[in-house]
Write a protein that holds these residues in place. Sequence first.
Motif, PDB file in Angstrom:
ATOM      1  N   ALA A 103     -33.199 -26.990  15.537  1.00  0.00           N
ATOM      2  CA  ALA A 103     -33.833 -26.707  14.248  1.00  0.00           C
ATOM      3  C   ALA A 103     -32.912 -25.899  13.338  1.00  0.00           C
ATOM      4  CB  ALA A 103     -35.147 -25.965  14.463  1.00  0.00           C
ATOM      5  N   LEU A 104     -32.176 -24.938  13.905  1.00  0.00           N
ATOM      6  CA  LEU A 104     -31.235 -24.154  13.097  1.00  0.00           C
ATOM      7  C   LEU A 104     -30.120 -25.028  12.542  1.00  0.00           C
ATOM      8  CD1 LEU A 104     -30.718 -20.765  14.943  1.00  0.00           C
ATOM      9  CD2 LEU A 104     -31.583 -21.116  12.633  1.00  0.00           C
ATOM     10  N   GLU A 105     -29.615 -25.932  13.365  1.00  0.00           N
ATOM     11  CA  GLU A 105     -28.572 -26.840  12.882  1.00  0.00           C
ATOM     12  C   GLU A 105     -29.110 -27.698  11.737  1.00  0.00           C
ATOM     13  OE1 GLU A 105     -25.447 -30.184  14.503  1.00  0.00           O
ATOM     14  OE2 GLU A 105     -27.482 -30.172  15.322  1.00  0.00           O
ATOM     15  N   ALA A 106     -30.314 -28.227  11.884  1.00  0.00           N
ATOM     16  CA  ALA A 106     -30.916 -29.039  10.823  1.00  0.00           C
ATOM     17  C   ALA A 106     -31.099 -28.216   9.552  1.00  0.00           C
ATOM     18  CB  ALA A 106     -32.256 -29.608  11.288  1.00  0.00           C
ATOM     19  N   ASP A 107     -31.563 -26.972   9.689  1.00  0.00           N
ATOM     20  CA  ASP A 107     -31.719 -26.099   8.524  1.00  0.00           C
ATOM     21  C   ASP A 107     -30.372 -25.830   7.853  1.00  0.00           C
ATOM     22  OD1 ASP A 107     -34.436 -25.965   8.910  1.00  0.00           O
ATOM     23  OD2 ASP A 107     -34.469 -23.853   9.519  1.00  0.00           O
ATOM     24  N   ALA A 108     -29.346 -25.570   8.664  1.00  0.00           N
ATOM     25  CA  ALA A 108     -28.015 -25.296   8.112  1.00  0.00           C
ATOM     26  C   ALA A 108     -27.477 -26.505   7.353  1.00  0.00           C
ATOM     27  CB  ALA A 108     -27.052 -24.896   9.226  1.00  0.00           C
ATOM     28  N   ILE A 109     -27.586 -27.678   7.945  1.00  0.00           N
ATOM     29  CA  ILE A 109     -27.092 -28.897   7.293  1.00  0.00           C
ATOM     30  C   ILE A 109     -27.886 -29.184   6.027  1.00  0.00           C
ATOM     31  CG2 ILE A 109     -26.886 -31.412   7.516  1.00  0.00           C
ATOM     32  CD1 ILE A 109     -26.271 -30.886  10.535  1.00  0.00           C
ATOM     33  N   GLY A 110     -29.195 -29.085   6.105  1.00  0.00           N
ATOM     34  CA  GLY A 110     -30.034 -29.314   4.932  1.00  0.00           C
ATOM     35  C   GLY A 110     -29.724 -28.342   3.818  1.00  0.00           C
ATOM     36  N   TYR A 111     -29.530 -27.078   4.171  1.00  0.00           N
ATOM     37  CA  TYR A 111     -29.221 -26.058   3.169  1.00  0.00           C
ATOM     38  C   TYR A 111     -27.875 -26.335   2.506  1.00  0.00           C
ATOM     39  CZ  TYR A 111     -29.401 -21.537   0.921  1.00  0.00           C
ATOM     40  OH  TYR A 111     -29.453 -20.546  -0.024  1.00  0.00           O
ATOM     41  N   VAL A 112     -26.878 -26.654   3.310  1.00  0.00           N
ATOM     42  CA  VAL A 112     -25.545 -26.960   2.778  1.00  0.00           C
ATOM     43  C   VAL A 112     -25.606 -28.159   1.829  1.00  0.00           C
ATOM     44  CG1 VAL A 112     -23.319 -27.944   3.478  1.00  0.00           C
ATOM     45  CG2 VAL A 112     -24.200 -25.915   4.630  1.00  0.00           C
ATOM     46  N   ARG A 113     -26.354 -29.174   2.220  1.00  0.00           N
ATOM     47  CA  ARG A 113     -26.422 -30.395   1.402  1.00  0.00           C
ATOM     48  C   ARG A 113     -27.166 -30.177   0.092  1.00  0.00           C
ATOM     49  NH1 ARG A 113     -27.449 -35.710   4.442  1.00  0.00           N
ATOM     50  NH2 ARG A 113     -26.266 -36.404   2.670  1.00  0.00           N
ATOM     51  N   THR A 114     -28.161 -29.297   0.061  1.00  0.00           N
ATOM     52  CA  THR A 114     -28.961 -29.120  -1.153  1.00  0.00           C
ATOM     53  C   THR A 114     -28.523 -27.958  -2.026  1.00  0.00           C
ATOM     54  OG1 THR A 114     -30.613 -27.806   0.027  1.00  0.00           O
ATOM     55  CG2 THR A 114     -31.019 -30.171  -0.151  1.00  0.00           C
ATOM     56  N   HIS A 115     -27.814 -26.968  -1.467  1.00  0.00           N
ATOM     57  CA  HIS A 115     -27.456 -25.786  -2.241  1.00  0.00           C
ATOM     58  C   HIS A 115     -25.972 -25.651  -2.546  1.00  0.00           C
ATOM     59  CE1 HIS A 115     -31.424 -24.639  -0.715  1.00  0.00           C
ATOM     60  NE2 HIS A 115     -31.499 -23.903  -1.786  1.00  0.00           N
ATOM     61  N   GLY A 116     -25.152 -26.490  -1.978  1.00  0.00           N
ATOM     62  CA  GLY A 116     -23.719 -26.324  -2.131  1.00  0.00           C
ATOM     63  C   GLY A 116     -23.134 -27.067  -3.307  1.00  0.00           C
ATOM     64  N   SER A 117     -22.107 -26.463  -3.891  1.00  0.00           N
ATOM     65  CA  SER A 117     -21.351 -27.121  -4.956  1.00  0.00           C
ATOM     66  C   SER A 117     -19.971 -27.482  -4.412  1.00  0.00           C
ATOM     67  CB  SER A 117     -21.228 -26.194  -6.163  1.00  0.00           C
ATOM     68  OG  SER A 117     -20.595 -24.990  -5.780  1.00  0.00           O
ATOM     69  N   TYR A 118     -19.956 -28.032  -3.208  1.00  0.00           N
ATOM     70  CA  TYR A 118     -18.726 -28.355  -2.507  1.00  0.00           C
ATOM     71  C   TYR A 118     -18.982 -29.595  -1.668  1.00  0.00           C
ATOM     72  CZ  TYR A 118     -21.749 -25.368   0.219  1.00  0.00           C
ATOM     73  OH  TYR A 118     -22.847 -24.803   0.790  1.00  0.00           O
ATOM     74  N   GLU A 119     -17.915 -30.158  -1.145  1.00  0.00           N
ATOM     75  CA  GLU A 119     -18.042 -31.326  -0.268  1.00  0.00           C
ATOM     76  C   GLU A 119     -18.595 -30.897   1.084  1.00  0.00           C
ATOM     77  OE1 GLU A 119     -14.702 -34.089   0.086  1.00  0.00           O
ATOM     78  OE2 GLU A 119     -13.728 -32.859  -1.451  1.00  0.00           O
ATOM     79  N   THR A 120     -19.322 -31.805   1.734  1.00  0.00           N
ATOM     80  CA  THR A 120     -19.782 -31.555   3.098  1.00  0.00           C
ATOM     81  C   THR A 120     -19.390 -32.728   3.978  1.00  0.00           C
ATOM     82  OG1 THR A 120     -21.652 -31.097   4.534  1.00  0.00           O
ATOM     83  CG2 THR A 120     -22.098 -32.461   2.625  1.00  0.00           C
ATOM     84  N   ASP A 121     -19.059 -32.423   5.218  1.00  0.00           N
ATOM     85  CA  ASP A 121     -18.710 -33.458   6.182  1.00  0.00           C
ATOM     86  C   ASP A 121     -19.909 -33.917   6.994  1.00  0.00           C
ATOM     87  OD1 ASP A 121     -16.051 -33.379   5.421  1.00  0.00           O
ATOM     88  OD2 ASP A 121     -15.342 -33.484   7.482  1.00  0.00           O
ATOM     89  N   ASN A 122     -21.075 -33.320   6.757  1.00  0.00           N
ATOM     90  CA  ASN A 122     -22.288 -33.746   7.446  1.00  0.00           C
ATOM     91  C   ASN A 122     -22.882 -34.935   6.717  1.00  0.00           C
ATOM     92  OD1 ASN A 122     -22.337 -30.476   7.831  1.00  0.00           O
ATOM     93  ND2 ASN A 122     -22.960 -31.596   9.652  1.00  0.00           N
ATOM     94  N   LEU A 123     -22.962 -36.064   7.403  1.00  0.00           N
ATOM     95  CA  LEU A 123     -23.447 -37.286   6.773  1.00  0.00           C
ATOM     96  C   LEU A 123     -24.970 -37.372   6.762  1.00  0.00           C
ATOM     97  CD1 LEU A 123     -20.840 -39.763   8.266  1.00  0.00           C
ATOM     98  CD2 LEU A 123     -20.785 -38.590   6.054  1.00  0.00           C
ATOM     99  N   GLU A 124     -25.632 -36.839   7.780  1.00  0.00           N
ATOM    100  CA  GLU A 124     -27.076 -36.911   7.877  1.00  0.00           C
ATOM    101  C   GLU A 124     -27.646 -35.546   8.234  1.00  0.00           C
ATOM    102  OE1 GLU A 124     -28.580 -40.015  10.351  1.00  0.00           O
ATOM    103  OE2 GLU A 124     -26.910 -41.327   9.877  1.00  0.00           O
ATOM    104  N   THR A 125     -28.889 -35.317   7.823  1.00  0.00           N
ATOM    105  CA  THR A 125     -29.593 -34.101   8.209  1.00  0.00           C
ATOM    106  C   THR A 125     -30.553 -34.456   9.337  1.00  0.00           C
ATOM    107  OG1 THR A 125     -29.487 -33.286   5.929  1.00  0.00           O
ATOM    108  CG2 THR A 125     -31.062 -32.214   7.405  1.00  0.00           C
TER     109      THR A 125
END
Length: 158
Positions: A103-125
């Motif tokens: 759950a923490l990993e999912a929260d971290a990935i979701g947060y990075v994808r929705t709040h970041g102004s940078y590229e992410t290497d996570n393809l799916e949440t």
Amino acid sequence: MTVRLIGSDPDGIRICHVEGESLTTVVVPRELLSEAKRLPDIPKRGIYYLLDEDHGVIGRVYAGQTTQGLARLDSHKSRKEFWNKAVMFLDDESNMDRDVLDALEADAIGYVRTHGSYETDNLETPQPYVSPYKEQTVKRLHKSILFRMAVLGYVCIR
């Protein structure tokens, strides 16, 4: 938050603790990974961010989980060239079981994808099942992680 500078270098390895919390934060510059792996008493379970970071400004990020602690970064060092710093949030299994970790990993990935102004290497949440009895633990840990990132100067992740 207490920050220990390994080797007295503010740009080197840092170990961070918050009074009353068991979570350990370890900041590892890529070039110091072998030295970091020799640190004693570092927990093995948690989540981490791989950062392409320049003085607190993040250009690219990857979020993941580990049950191997700092050793998990070995495969990323050989497969992911972009990162120059890892920030890990680690604890032992009694405080961070598999459900909480997922759950923490999912929260971290979701947060990075929705709040970041940078590229992410996570393809799916991921969408893991979280027991209603563990939801508060996950929220508390994620909030602590965001606080620690902000204190460490990574304002793009908060």
